[in-house]
Design an enzyme around this catalytic site. Structure first.
Site, PDB file in Angstrom:
ATOM      1  N   HIS A 220      -3.865   5.153   8.257  1.00 47.91           N
ATOM      2  CA  HIS A 220      -4.459   5.179   7.012  1.00 47.91           C
ATOM      3  C   HIS A 220      -5.205   3.381   6.633  1.00 47.91           C
ATOM      4  O   HIS A 220      -4.231   2.607   6.436  1.00 47.91           O
ATOM      5  CB  HIS A 220      -3.774   5.650   5.734  1.00 47.91           C
ATOM      6  CG  HIS A 220      -3.722   7.079   5.612  1.00 47.91           C
ATOM      7  ND1 HIS A 220      -3.020   7.695   6.231  1.00 47.91           N
ATOM      8  CD2 HIS A 220      -4.326   7.725   4.931  1.00 47.91           C
ATOM      9  CE1 HIS A 220      -2.829   8.906   6.315  1.00 47.91           C
ATOM     10  NE2 HIS A 220      -3.827   9.136   4.996  1.00 47.91           N
ATOM     11  N   GLU A 223      -8.960   2.640   2.746  1.00 46.50           N
ATOM     12  CA  GLU A 223      -9.444   3.582   1.872  1.00 46.50           C
ATOM     13  C   GLU A 223      -9.102   2.977   0.602  1.00 46.50           C
ATOM     14  O   GLU A 223     -10.351   2.882  -0.063  1.00 46.50           O
ATOM     15  CB  GLU A 223      -8.326   4.766   2.009  1.00 46.50           C
ATOM     16  CG  GLU A 223      -8.388   5.753   0.994  1.00 46.50           C
ATOM     17  CD  GLU A 223      -7.273   6.672   0.825  1.00 46.50           C
ATOM     18  OE1 GLU A 223      -6.122   6.506   1.523  1.00 46.50           O
ATOM     19  OE2 GLU A 223      -7.323   7.722   0.401  1.00 46.50           O
TER      20      GLU A 223
HETATM   21  O1  LIG Z   1      -5.469   9.951   1.275  1.00 50.20           O
HETATM   22  C1  LIG Z   1      -4.238   9.354   1.392  1.00 50.20           C
HETATM   23  N1  LIG Z   1      -4.246   8.084   1.287  1.00 50.20           N
HETATM   24  C2  LIG Z   1      -2.826   7.556   1.532  1.00 50.20           C
HETATM   25  N2  LIG Z   1      -1.775   8.536   1.683  1.00 50.20           N
HETATM   26  C3  LIG Z   1      -1.801   9.548   1.576  1.00 50.20           C
HETATM   27  C4  LIG Z   1      -3.116  10.310   1.515  1.00 50.20           C
HETATM   28  N3  LIG Z   1      -2.743  11.598   1.445  1.00 50.20           N
HETATM   29  C5  LIG Z   1      -1.614  11.687   1.450  1.00 50.20           C
HETATM   30  N4  LIG Z   1      -1.047  10.594   1.452  1.00 50.20           N
HETATM   31  C6  LIG Z   1       0.441  10.465   1.563  1.00 50.20           C
HETATM   32  O2  LIG Z   1       0.839  10.736   2.811  1.00 50.20           O
HETATM   33  C7  LIG Z   1       2.133  11.476   2.722  1.00 50.20           C
HETATM   34  C8  LIG Z   1       2.567  12.379   4.018  1.00 50.20           C
HETATM   35  O3  LIG Z   1       1.821  13.386   3.971  1.00 50.20           O
HETATM   36  C9  LIG Z   1       1.843  12.257   1.380  1.00 50.20           C
HETATM   37  O4  LIG Z   1       3.306  12.518   0.955  1.00 50.20           O
HETATM   38  C10 LIG Z   1       1.191  11.318   0.537  1.00 50.20           C
HETATM   39  O5  LIG Z   1       2.236  10.476   0.004  1.00 50.20           O
HETATM   40 ZN   LIG Z   2      -4.739  10.930   4.450  1.00 46.36          ZN
END
Ligand SMILES: O=c1[nH]cnc2c1ncn2[C@@H]1O[C@H](CO)[C@@H](O)[C@H]1O
Ligand SMILES: [Zn+2]
Length: 373
Positions: A220, A223
């Site tokens: 990730h 973002e």
């Molecule tokens: O868009 C996002 N950006 C960063 N972290 C996220 C996003 N969506 C979910 N999670 C994180 O990823 C973990 C594991 O699935 C979730 O528990 C949430 O804290």
């Molecule tokens: Zn995500």
């Protein structure tokens, strides 16, 4: 120094009028979907009652509204707070298996033919399950749903991505778990959670281990934080794909005459065909994009970056693959050709083996789109 690139031209029309039904029917590929961000509200209500977990709403419809409204805050950190109520009901083996099965059932019903679904095993060990038991419980649910879907004539391939939380210090252990399970349904690794203040290089050890193991990972990045995060993810950590990556747009300059220039990082991302796992609705909720109509996915697709479209969190964004594609159509004019291009991009970028990717493209995706033209 910047690289000049021709002014994008609009994509050719496909000749077919798109309808929500058609978008639902076309084969879809999903690379970025969180298991703990896609529970059915009714399932949360049932499971919470069983364990005595207090929810902000007690009926499924109001709970669905609560998630969508609370996640709509313009802040990633507040968006992530809503996950405390999904993770709370994912601490028992049977609950995890049910949630995993329902996830794949919902994706198959939406026309998804290949999905990589991620979650953080370290969040599901509060009631005594081991990390290994968590992965096994998810796999049991995926296996049940894949068999059901195949029997119903709607086959889907679902694979796990194991996520480590970037503010924690378990990434090496989770990376080892992903490698241990790589021939049993886990196809890669990811880091997620609050981005600002937690750069990917904090987890360099995990990424170096994965590279030595010839394993795949996405990060990730780009973002809630900008170019430095993307740069670290690629050039220090060696990510195969970028989760979101939307802020790469900060390295793309559009001049008053419409001429587009790419900075060195954006050029690198495009030249190397680094897949961008874009999640339009989620980006609007967390403030990474102002609206779908203004989402950088349009310009990045016009410039032929390796763009894919994804759901991120179906519960929090009250969305689905069909819904994301439909929004791209209505707000940004994406036609059937472009939806097929996004789908092929995603399949090419999947972490499953090349022969499987090739077979899905030639035997499922191409004929699926051709049949609907
Ligand atoms: O868009 C996002 N950006 C960063 N972290 C996220 C996003 N969506 C979910 N999670 C994180 O990823 C973990 C594991 O699935 C979730 O528990 C949430 O804290
Ligand atoms: Zn995500």
């Amino acid at each position: 120094m910047t690289v000049s690139t021709p002014t994008p031209s609009p994509s050719a029309g496909s000749g077919s009028a798109l309808t929500p039904e058609l978008v639902r029917a076309v084969p879809k590929v999903l690379l970025h979907d969180h298991l703990d961000g896609g529970l059915r509200p009714a399932t949360i209500v049932e499971l919470a009652a069983e364990i005595g977990h207090e929810l902000p709403a007690t009926d499924a419809a109001s709970l669905g509204d609560w998630f969508a409204e609370s996640a709509d805050s313009g802040s990633l950190v507040r968006y992530l707070e809503t996950f405390s109520h999904t993770v709370a009901v994912m601490q028992r083996r049977d609950a995890i298996t049910r949630i995993a099965r329902e996830c794949v059932e919902d994706l198959a019903a939406d026309g998804v033919v290949y999905a990589e679904v991620r979650y953080a095993p370290e969040l599901m060990v509060e009631q005594g399950l081991s990390l290994d038991e968590v992965v096994a419980a998810v796999q049991a649910g995926f296996d049940e749903a894949m068999s059901e879907a195949a029997a119903a004539g709607r086959p889907i391939v679902a694979r796990q991505l194991l996520t480590a939380m970037r503010h924690q210090a378990m990434s090496r252990e989770i990376a080892e778990l992903a490698v241990a399970w790589r021939d049993r349904g886990v196809t890669g690794f990811d880091i997620a959670g609050a981005e600002a203040g937690f750069p990917p290089t904090r987890h360099l050890d995990a990424f170096e281990y994965l590279r030595r193991e010839n394993a795949h990972f996405t990060i990730h990045a780009g973002e809630a934080f900008g170019l430095p995060s993307i740069w670290e993810a690629l050039q220090w950590c060696g990510a195969d794909r970028l989760g979101h990556g939307v802020r790469i747009i900060d390295d793309v300059e559009v001049g008053p005459d419409g001429q587009v220039s790419l900075g060195r990082l954006a050029s690198y991302v495009r030249d190397k065909r680094i897949p961008l796992e874009m999640c339009p609705s989620s980006n609007v909720q967390t403030g990474a994009a102002a609206s779908i109509a203004e989402h950088p996915i349009k310009l990045l697709a016009d410039l032929r970056f390796r763009v894919t479209v994804n759901t991120d969190n179906r519960l929090m964004s009250r969305t689905s693959m069909s819904q994301e594609m439909w929004l791209l159509h209505t707000e940004l004019g994406f036609d059937l050709d472009r939806l097929e291009w996004l789908t092929t991009n995603a399949m090419k970028s999947a972490f499953t083996h090349y022969d499987k990717r090739y077979a899905l493209i030639t035997e499922v995706i191409k004929p699926g789109y051709a049949a609907l033209r």
